[in-house]
Design a protein around this motif. Sequence first.
Motif, PDB file in Angstrom:
ATOM      1  N   GLN A  42       0.832  -1.092   0.289  1.00 20.99           N
ATOM      2  CA  GLN A  42       0.014  -0.023  -0.133  1.00 20.99           C
ATOM      3  C   GLN A  42       0.861   1.285  -0.048  1.00 20.99           C
ATOM      4  O   GLN A  42       0.724   2.103  -0.777  1.00 20.99           O
ATOM      5  CB  GLN A  42      -0.970   0.043   1.177  1.00 20.99           C
ATOM      6  N   TYR A  53      -4.878   8.043  -8.095  1.00 18.35           N
ATOM      7  CA  TYR A  53      -6.209   7.868  -7.358  1.00 18.35           C
ATOM      8  C   TYR A  53      -6.837   9.294  -7.313  1.00 18.35           C
ATOM      9  O   TYR A  53      -7.986   9.609  -7.442  1.00 18.35           O
ATOM     10  CB  TYR A  53      -5.824   7.587  -5.918  1.00 18.35           C
ATOM     11  N   GLY A 200     -13.349  -5.006   2.727  1.00 17.18           N
ATOM     12  CA  GLY A 200     -13.953  -3.592   3.103  1.00 17.18           C
ATOM     13  C   GLY A 200     -14.832  -3.909   4.192  1.00 17.18           C
ATOM     14  O   GLY A 200     -14.981  -2.931   5.184  1.00 17.18           O
ATOM     15  N   PHE A 319      -5.705   7.974   0.973  1.00 13.94           N
ATOM     16  CA  PHE A 319      -6.254   6.841   1.459  1.00 13.94           C
ATOM     17  C   PHE A 319      -7.606   6.614   1.268  1.00 13.94           C
ATOM     18  O   PHE A 319      -8.160   5.588   0.920  1.00 13.94           O
ATOM     19  CB  PHE A 319      -5.882   6.889   2.964  1.00 13.94           C
ATOM     20  N   ALA A 322      -8.799   5.795  -2.340  1.00 10.28           N
ATOM     21  CA  ALA A 322      -8.559   4.303  -2.543  1.00 10.28           C
ATOM     22  C   ALA A 322      -9.627   3.457  -1.897  1.00 10.28           C
ATOM     23  O   ALA A 322     -10.186   2.506  -2.400  1.00 10.28           O
ATOM     24  CB  ALA A 322      -7.106   4.085  -2.167  1.00 10.28           C
ATOM     25  N   TRP A 323      -9.953   4.014  -0.512  1.00 11.76           N
ATOM     26  CA  TRP A 323     -11.104   3.141   0.180  1.00 11.76           C
ATOM     27  C   TRP A 323     -12.436   3.331  -0.449  1.00 11.76           C
ATOM     28  O   TRP A 323     -12.935   2.328  -0.635  1.00 11.76           O
ATOM     29  CB  TRP A 323     -10.995   3.728   1.584  1.00 11.76           C
ATOM     30  N   ALA A 326     -12.356   0.929  -3.551  1.00 14.45           N
ATOM     31  CA  ALA A 326     -12.668  -0.262  -2.796  1.00 14.45           C
ATOM     32  C   ALA A 326     -14.049  -0.569  -2.605  1.00 14.45           C
ATOM     33  O   ALA A 326     -14.317  -1.750  -2.672  1.00 14.45           O
ATOM     34  CB  ALA A 326     -11.558  -0.721  -1.719  1.00 14.45           C
ATOM     35  N   GLN A 470      -7.550  -3.880   6.108  1.00 11.85           N
ATOM     36  CA  GLN A 470      -8.164  -2.497   5.450  1.00 11.85           C
ATOM     37  C   GLN A 470      -7.179  -2.213   4.333  1.00 11.85           C
ATOM     38  O   GLN A 470      -7.574  -1.905   3.091  1.00 11.85           O
ATOM     39  CB  GLN A 470      -8.272  -1.364   6.417  1.00 11.85           C
ATOM     40  N   THR A 471      -5.982  -2.234   4.743  1.00 12.91           N
ATOM     41  CA  THR A 471      -4.995  -2.209   3.503  1.00 12.91           C
ATOM     42  C   THR A 471      -5.109  -3.034   2.679  1.00 12.91           C
ATOM     43  O   THR A 471      -4.787  -2.851   1.319  1.00 12.91           O
ATOM     44  CB  THR A 471      -3.674  -2.506   4.262  1.00 12.91           C
ATOM     45  N   SER A 473      -7.561  -4.450   1.204  1.00  8.63           N
ATOM     46  CA  SER A 473      -9.104  -3.886   0.561  1.00  8.63           C
ATOM     47  C   SER A 473      -8.478  -2.813  -0.493  1.00  8.63           C
ATOM     48  O   SER A 473      -8.953  -2.846  -1.483  1.00  8.63           O
ATOM     49  CB  SER A 473     -10.019  -3.527   1.443  1.00  8.63           C
ATOM     50  N   ILE A 474      -7.529  -1.913   0.124  1.00  8.92           N
ATOM     51  CA  ILE A 474      -7.142  -0.796  -0.387  1.00  8.92           C
ATOM     52  C   ILE A 474      -6.458  -1.132  -1.620  1.00  8.92           C
ATOM     53  O   ILE A 474      -6.332  -0.674  -2.828  1.00  8.92           O
ATOM     54  CB  ILE A 474      -6.628   0.481   0.239  1.00  8.92           C
ATOM     55  N   ALA A 477      -8.031  -1.802  -4.724  1.00  9.81           N
ATOM     56  CA  ALA A 477      -8.700  -0.727  -5.357  1.00  9.81           C
ATOM     57  C   ALA A 477      -7.925  -0.312  -6.403  1.00  9.81           C
ATOM     58  O   ALA A 477      -8.354   0.300  -7.388  1.00  9.81           O
ATOM     59  CB  ALA A 477      -8.671   0.645  -4.256  1.00  9.81           C
TER      60      ALA A 477
END
Length: 512
Positions: A42, A53, A200, A319, A322-323, A326, A470-471, A473-474, A477
Amino acid sequence: MHKVTKVFYISLAISILFILWGIIPKETLPQWNLDNVTTLIQGFLVTRFGWFYLLVATGFVILAIFLIVSKYGNIVLGKDGDKPEYSYITWFGMLFSAGMGIGLVFWGAAEPIWHFHIPPYATATEAESARVAMQYSFFHWGFHPWAVYATLALALAYFQFRKDEPGLISSTLKPLYGDKMNGGLGTLINVIAVFATIFGVATSLGLGAQQIGSGLTFVIDGLSNTIGLQMIIIVLVTVLYMLSALTGLNKGIKYLSTTNVILAILLVVFMLFTGPTNFIMNFFTTTLGRYISNLPEMSFRMAPFNEDNASWLKDWTIFYWAWWIAWAPFVGMFIARVSRGRTVREFVTGVLLVPTLFGTLWFSVLGGSAIHQEMNQGVDILGQMNATGSEAALFTVLQNFPLTGFLSVLAILLISTFFITSADSATFVLGMQTTNGDLNPDAKVKVAWGLVQSGTAAVLLWQGGLNALQTASIIAAFPFAIIMILMVFSIFKAFREEARLNTLKRRKKENA
């Protein structure tokens, strides 16, 4: 009814492998544990491709505005003559609940306080720090995330309801790649979408359990927000959302979404009129103006000459972009499913404007109250957050309002219903994605995905691995952002073809 597809088995296998990797103690694999590896990947993506992004998310905002005013705005997301399945209130409730409900409750007070103390760039006064803090909170939860969701949902709804394609991500690329989307390439695209959705949503479930636990410790004397309490919360909420998922879209999710909106409005209205009303509304009005007027500059801001500012952007704005990308497969698919019969213009306007406006008011009330307490009442909200986590911010703010107990219980109920709705919506979406787009997935498939989500959240919460999740999932993305760019080309190709055919039909009628 469609049977489960290869996507189901591949995604399930990947999920199980990731969970197993996540529970291996860090000491066993010092260099190769899940947290380390995902953080490295990430970090590389955000550092090298932050501009990507930023441009992609801003591009979707420009696209959404164009669609509202374009000649394509009258196209119906369904057959000509189809009417919307849900009323505006129910529709908005579903959009909002699936889109970011639990995140707004988690970050509503916490994010403005973080930005107030650590602003995105140097500010001269405390008042300026407060204005910038709220402006960037609006930015992170405003037009950009909803434009991301609208882009994906529009493509899915158009191909599914107007062109009778299966409700799959791969179906939206058929104008570009044709039958290749029925083979291995299509499977890969759908697996990426499922992967991003599982991790996510599981992360949000873990965060939700932490915040419900935090709320209970404020309400019940002597209770500690231990990992044991959070596990009990996950088990109870899993039972509730599985019951909701099994009742179907028109009962469980519909009623829960309406309940969410009512509870959210109750909380906001009560806090607005028992708190510093004049300050909050002035703050809301001036920040809304600053947000809209500074939107172009913020949308392209990268800070190449200031390392501190660039670091802040990586940690927050990039961040978040990207989230949201995702989360797009999950939220976009759900929004598409409940939007049949709306025109492109009505759909994009509703998805972009209504949740953004409510979100800005939400941040003004919760975040504005938090900043007012720090500036004028000497309340140390940041200290509480540093001591127990960002999840404590909301309940720390509520302690300084009248009827604290009532408000805290209302907030816990709101978090719980958002928690249940997100998980419920996700089981439905994952069911669709892994049964070739079945609009009413089999109960067994939904139960399987429900257990995977909760199990993932519980195991990684227990191991302290939510950040790794979480990372992960990103990271998903990044390829998904490329898929979304291709979707934009695909839908415009389909729109142009439809416009061409309509023109031919009209000329034939004129010549007849």
